[in-house]
Design an enzyme around this catalytic site. Structure first.
Site, PDB file in Angstrom:
ATOM      1  N   LYS A  75       0.850  -1.194   0.000  1.00 10.50           N
ATOM      2  CA  LYS A  75       0.000   0.000   0.000  1.00 10.50           C
ATOM      3  C   LYS A  75       0.885   1.243   0.000  1.00 10.50           C
ATOM      4  CE  LYS A  75      -3.934   1.979   2.530  1.00 10.50           C
ATOM      5  NZ  LYS A  75      -4.785   1.889   3.736  1.00 10.50           N
ATOM      6  N   SER A 150      -9.748   1.864   2.654  1.00 10.28           N
ATOM      7  CA  SER A 150      -8.859   2.576   1.780  1.00 10.28           C
ATOM      8  C   SER A 150      -7.827   1.704   1.066  1.00 10.28           C
ATOM      9  CB  SER A 150      -8.131   3.658   2.579  1.00 10.28           C
ATOM     10  OG  SER A 150      -7.261   3.079   3.529  1.00 10.28           O
ATOM     11  N   SER A 174     -10.006  -0.323   6.931  1.00  5.73           N
ATOM     12  CA  SER A 174      -9.367  -0.158   5.616  1.00  5.73           C
ATOM     13  C   SER A 174      -8.661  -1.386   5.061  1.00  5.73           C
ATOM     14  CB  SER A 174      -8.378   1.006   5.650  1.00  5.73           C
ATOM     15  OG  SER A 174      -9.063   2.226   5.506  1.00  5.73           O
TER      16      SER A 174
END
Lengths: 486, 97
Positions: A75, A150, A174
């Site tokens: 990420k 996210s 997330s």
């Protein structure tokens, strides 16, 4: 999945370079701004060099780690030395991280092969990856839908087979929510289980790094390699050192599974409620005991979260000042009349921070400002203690709690972008876990049909503080039993 | 609670160092007020005698020696390469007065 690939590399059936090429080929074929858009940066050369180093060890007859040579994604909120790290924000458009996050150092040390950085909501603020400054990530099964967020890029990349697994971060869901939407396994470890050093902070008392994988066993394998105490994160905790995958016994006889009373499911897609009820029955058939539990303050978790999180966000985002790194709103004129440092800050942040980030900074600044601190932040921290106590009481009676991960399946892009509050409501089942600091995992427990597509449903298992062993074992059994019944 | 006033929104924006246009102020006024209204449900929770929570896993102070460590030249270069404006090896800022 990881063990299988590991054996192939160790036996010489496939080389790590071949494996990296194969997955890089998938990225080339499926990704890019017009495609899935799960990746923001692909580090082809670095990946092939790391893979070649693993192959050299195999050729030398050395034993390699389970993660060695296995391609994964990171990420973009996690710092990677010498590699562009944007957190999907324009304010970090030109930022090259000068150091590796602790998790990256650990993964480099065992020979894991990163293929690059995955898309996300800007600074991890969002539940759909639509808040990325670099375009939204698409759902692998239906491009009109969102992959969740996210960590939407990480979830989509795993689900689409662009990587074997990926790192995400979870502040209010997330990791778990995009895992649920995309049909992967997503684990948010106990707060403190994994070092946050090098994770670009969103809300420091809630943030935790964790894996998105294809199986529960893979999540255990990754967690074993990224967890542990780190002098660079004072909140990180000691772990026993025994690999989590060794705790997967396949036996849940007598384990107590806490389930919520049915009235908690009234705002839930009934098809999801059905799958969760079925998952509970599946565990019961395997010898576990179901027990109804009360979490009386769970209904306030969303309010508490949306006070505490923006407060911490407003503090953490203060570092983006256009002076030390990142983009700056510089007009070139040195101290033009009326152009002081305040104007520089205001212009830099107005131009380069996205709408949702600014909204949360504003909300948090208000909640912490003189005269409102007691009413909002202090009150929220008191109710947070009550939520914590609810979980502590529940875990005196049960080993794990089963509930949905999300109130609905993957929604359509644009469906919730007009009203921030409706997007926030997507987090209803996930935020309480971060407030309490307990570990939780989402795994696929079935599908529902939408527009002719079978969209995944996520079941969420919640464990006791620092009992990832017990949590993963129950999740592993549920995963295997669900696979048999489908 | 009452809606935030435009002056309040401008004040918050100033504290947060976020430049705002008139349109931004109107939008924040609406967005923030609706979220703040949602928080009102917390007023119904009895928190008399409840201490605000500190560290969530009960960890207490973690101490280390207060010693500075020098970074190697490569690291220093990587850090300084990210600085938008430098002069003579220093970070340059606008005048603060």
């Amino acid at each position: 999945m990881i063990k299988e690939l590991h054996n192939k590399i160790q036996n010489g059936e496939v080389t790590a370079v071949q494996l990296a090429e194969q997955y890089l080929g998938m990225i080339e074929q499926k990704d890019g701004p017009e495609g899935l858009n799960a990746f923001l940066t692909v580090t082809r050369e670095e990946a092939l060099a790391a893979a070649a180093a693993v192959d050299a060890k195999v050729t030398n007859g050395e034993e390699i780690d389970l993660l060695a040579g296995i391609p994964y994604g990171v990420k973009d909120a996690i710092c990677t030395k010498g590699v562009r790290t944007t957190s999907a924000s324009k304010i970090l458009d030109n930022y090259i991280a000068p150091y590796d996050a602790t998790v990256i150092e650990k993964l480099n040390a065992v020979g894991a092969v990163s293929l690059g950085k995955t898309n996300m909501d800007e600074f991890a603020m969002g539940a759909s990856t639509e808040n990325s400054a670099y375009g939204r990530t698409k759902h692998p099964l239906d491009p009109a839908r969102v992959p969740g967020g996210s960590s939407g890029g990480s979830a989509a990349a795993v689900a689409a087979g662009e990587v074997v697994w990926a790192l995400g971060s979870d502040t209010g869901g997330s990791i778990r929510q995009p895992a649920a939407f995309c049909g992967c396994v997503g684990l948010k470890p106990t707060y403190g289980r994994v070092s946050r050093h090098g994770l670009i902070a969103m809300a420091s008392s809630l943030d935790q790094i964790g894996p998105l994988t294809q199986t529960v066993e893979d999540a255990a394998i990754v967690l074993s390699r990224i967890s542990g105490q780190d002098p660079l994160d004072a909140t990180s905790a000691h772990s026993s050192g025994k690999p989590y995958e060794h705790y997967l016994t396949g036996d849940v006889t007598g384990k107590k599974i806490g389930v919520l009373p049915q009235e908690m499911y009234k705002n839930l897609d009934p098809r999801i409620a059905e799958h969760i009820t079925r998952a509970a029955e599946v565990l019961q058939e395997q010898g576990a005991v179901l027990q109804e539990i009360e979490l009386p303050h769970l209904r306030y978790a969303l309010s508490v979260y949306y006070i505490i999180m923006p407060s911490e966000v407003s503090s953490n985002m203060a570092r983006f000042d256009g002076i030390r790194y990142g983009m700056t709103a510089d007009d070139g004129a040195d101290n033009a009349p009326g152009e002081g440092i305040h104007e520089r800050y205001q212009d830099t942040r107005r131009i380069f921070l996205g709408e949702e980030v600014k909204r949360r900074v504003m909300l948090g600044t208000y909640g912490l400002s003189a005269g409102y601190y007691d009413q909002y932040y202090n009150k929220a921290q008191k109710v947070r203690r009550l939520i914590h106590q609810d979980f502590a009481a529940a875990f005196k009676k049960v080993d794990t709690i089963l509930m949905p991960t999300t109130p609905e399946v993957a929604f359509k892009a644009g469906a919730k972008t007009d009203d921030p509050l409706t997007m926030y409501l997507s987090d209803i089942f996930t935020v309480a876990i971060n407030l309490a600091g307990v570990p939780a995992l989402s795994l696929p427990v079935g599908t529902v049909q939408e527009d002719g597509v079978a969209l995944p449903v996520g079941g969420q298992l919640i464990g006791k503080w620092f009992d990832e062993e017990g949590l993963l074992n129950i999740a592993d059994v549920l995963e295997r039993s669900c696979a048999e019944t489908h | 609670m009452a809606e935030l006033t435009q002056e309040e929104v401008r004040h918050i924006a100033f504290l947060a160092r976020i430049g705002v246009s008139d349109e931004d102020v109107a939008r924040y006024q609406k967005d923030l007020s609706s979220v703040l209204a949602y928080f009102e449900e917390l007023n119904t929770v009895d928190t008399d005698g409840v201490e605000p929570i500190g560290h969530i896993t009960g960890m207490t102070n973690v101490l280390r020696e207060d010693v500075a460590h020098d970074a190697d030249e490569d690291t220093k270069k990587r850090i300084m390469d990210n600085v938008p404006q430098t002069r003579d090896g220093y970070i340059q800022v606008k005048s603060i007065f």
